[in-house]
Write an enzyme that holds these catalytic residues in place. Structure first.
Site, PDB file in Angstrom:
ATOM      1  N   TYR A 152      23.658 105.143 -36.312  1.00 59.70           N
ATOM      2  CA  TYR A 152      24.766 104.232 -36.623  1.00 59.70           C
ATOM      3  C   TYR A 152      26.019 105.024 -37.004  1.00 59.70           C
ATOM      4  O   TYR A 152      27.119 104.745 -36.517  1.00 59.70           O
ATOM      5  CB  TYR A 152      24.363 103.305 -37.766  1.00 59.70           C
ATOM      6  CG  TYR A 152      25.406 102.290 -38.150  1.00 59.70           C
ATOM      7  CD1 TYR A 152      25.630 101.169 -37.359  1.00 59.70           C
ATOM      8  CD2 TYR A 152      26.157 102.441 -39.315  1.00 59.70           C
ATOM      9  CE1 TYR A 152      26.586 100.225 -37.718  1.00 59.70           C
ATOM     10  CE2 TYR A 152      27.104 101.500 -39.685  1.00 59.70           C
ATOM     11  CZ  TYR A 152      27.323 100.401 -38.881  1.00 59.70           C
ATOM     12  OH  TYR A 152      28.269  99.466 -39.242  1.00 59.70           O
ATOM     13  N   LYS A 156      29.861 105.192 -35.289  1.00 55.51           N
ATOM     14  CA  LYS A 156      31.076 104.804 -36.011  1.00 55.51           C
ATOM     15  C   LYS A 156      32.043 105.982 -36.188  1.00 55.51           C
ATOM     16  O   LYS A 156      33.264 105.783 -36.221  1.00 55.51           O
ATOM     17  CB  LYS A 156      30.688 104.204 -37.366  1.00 55.51           C
ATOM     18  CG  LYS A 156      29.942 102.874 -37.239  1.00 55.51           C
ATOM     19  CD  LYS A 156      30.742 101.840 -36.461  1.00 55.51           C
ATOM     20  CE  LYS A 156      30.114 100.464 -36.513  1.00 55.51           C
ATOM     21  NZ  LYS A 156      30.919  99.438 -35.821  1.00 55.51           N
TER      22      LYS A 156
END
Length: 258
Positions: A152, A156
């Site tokens: 994740y 990002k």
């Protein structure tokens, strides 16, 4: 004051959570919105509740063809396009050594490649409208490393870098590109954590509480509006101070203190 009067926006992942809050605020501020999501029933319900100012498009952001359909809907139904909010994302937490290559690729495909395809898809229409705004929803995990967030966080951090490159390349066309970095926000995405709201709901934060979707929506609306006309290539944390540095709650012992 923030106004979106007369503007048309595409907001991805807007069937619930932050995206829904953004869509509702955009309409309240005078915009018309194309709501997109893979959650068709929920997305349709949100659009119907907003009346003539909203349309829903079933949309997998990792599909270039479905991006074209979303843009065509905005132009056909509302005549123009002024803003894109790349909000759609998937979230998992797992130790790096337990994360498979397939899991990493899946998260990158939605969170990073999906936003990349969206930026490409709207560049022409935004330039044709005389400029506009792209708001990429990154994360506090895109500002600092977080244990358990290898896949994740990579997506990002990548979106953060993509934002800056797009800001440089699209600036001459009057297109602004910024990233927003939420911390813990009370949405279904982190519902499994069991966090409450209000004072004391997150003592590890300087502000001591979990954020609300409407607070993120306020920032996104500002970035989509003419009130932020000289803001591009910026990264704005909305995380209750989590990324500011090490925080010691009041009354706790300082490291090294006796």
């Amino acid at each position: 004051m923030t106004s979106l009067e007369g503007k048309v926006a595409i907001i991805t992942g807007a069937a619930r959570g932050q995206g829904e809050a953004e869509a509702r605020l955009f309409v309240e501020l005078g915009a018309r919105v194309v709501i997109t999501d893979v959650l068709a029933d929920e997305g349709k319900a949100v659009a119907e509740s907003l009346g003539d100012a909203a349309r829903f498009v079933a949309h997998d952001v990792s599909s270039e063809a479905e991006w074209a359909a979303a843009v065509q809907t905005a132009e056909r139904e509302f005549g123009r396009l002024d803003a894109l909010v790349n909000n759609a994302a998937i979230y998992t937490t797992k130790a790096l050594t337990d994360t498979s290559a397939e899991e990493l690729e899946r998260i990158l495909r939605v969170n990073l490649v999906g936003s990349f395809l969206g930026i490409k898809a709207v560049a022409g229409p935004l330039a044709a409208a005389g400029g506009g705004s792209i708001v990429n929803i990154s994360s506090q995990a895109g500002l600092q490393g977080l244990m358990g967030h290898a896949a994740y966080g990579a997506s990002k951090w990548g979106l953060r870098g993509l934002t800056k490159t797009a800001a440089l390349e699209f600036g001459p066309a009057g297109i602004r590109v910024n990233s927003v970095h939420p911390g813990p926000i009370h949405t279904p995405m982190i519902g499994h954590l069991g966090l409450g709201t209000g004072p004391g709901s997150f003592p590890a934060l300087p502000l001591g509480r979990v954020g609300l979707p409407g607070e993120v929506a306020d920032l996104v609306a500002f970035l989509a509006s003419d009130a932020s006309a000289f803001v591009t290539g910026a990264e704005l944390a909305i995380d209750g101070g989590l990324s500011a540095g090490q925080f010691i709650p009041p009354g706790a012992q300082l490291p090294g203190a006796e």
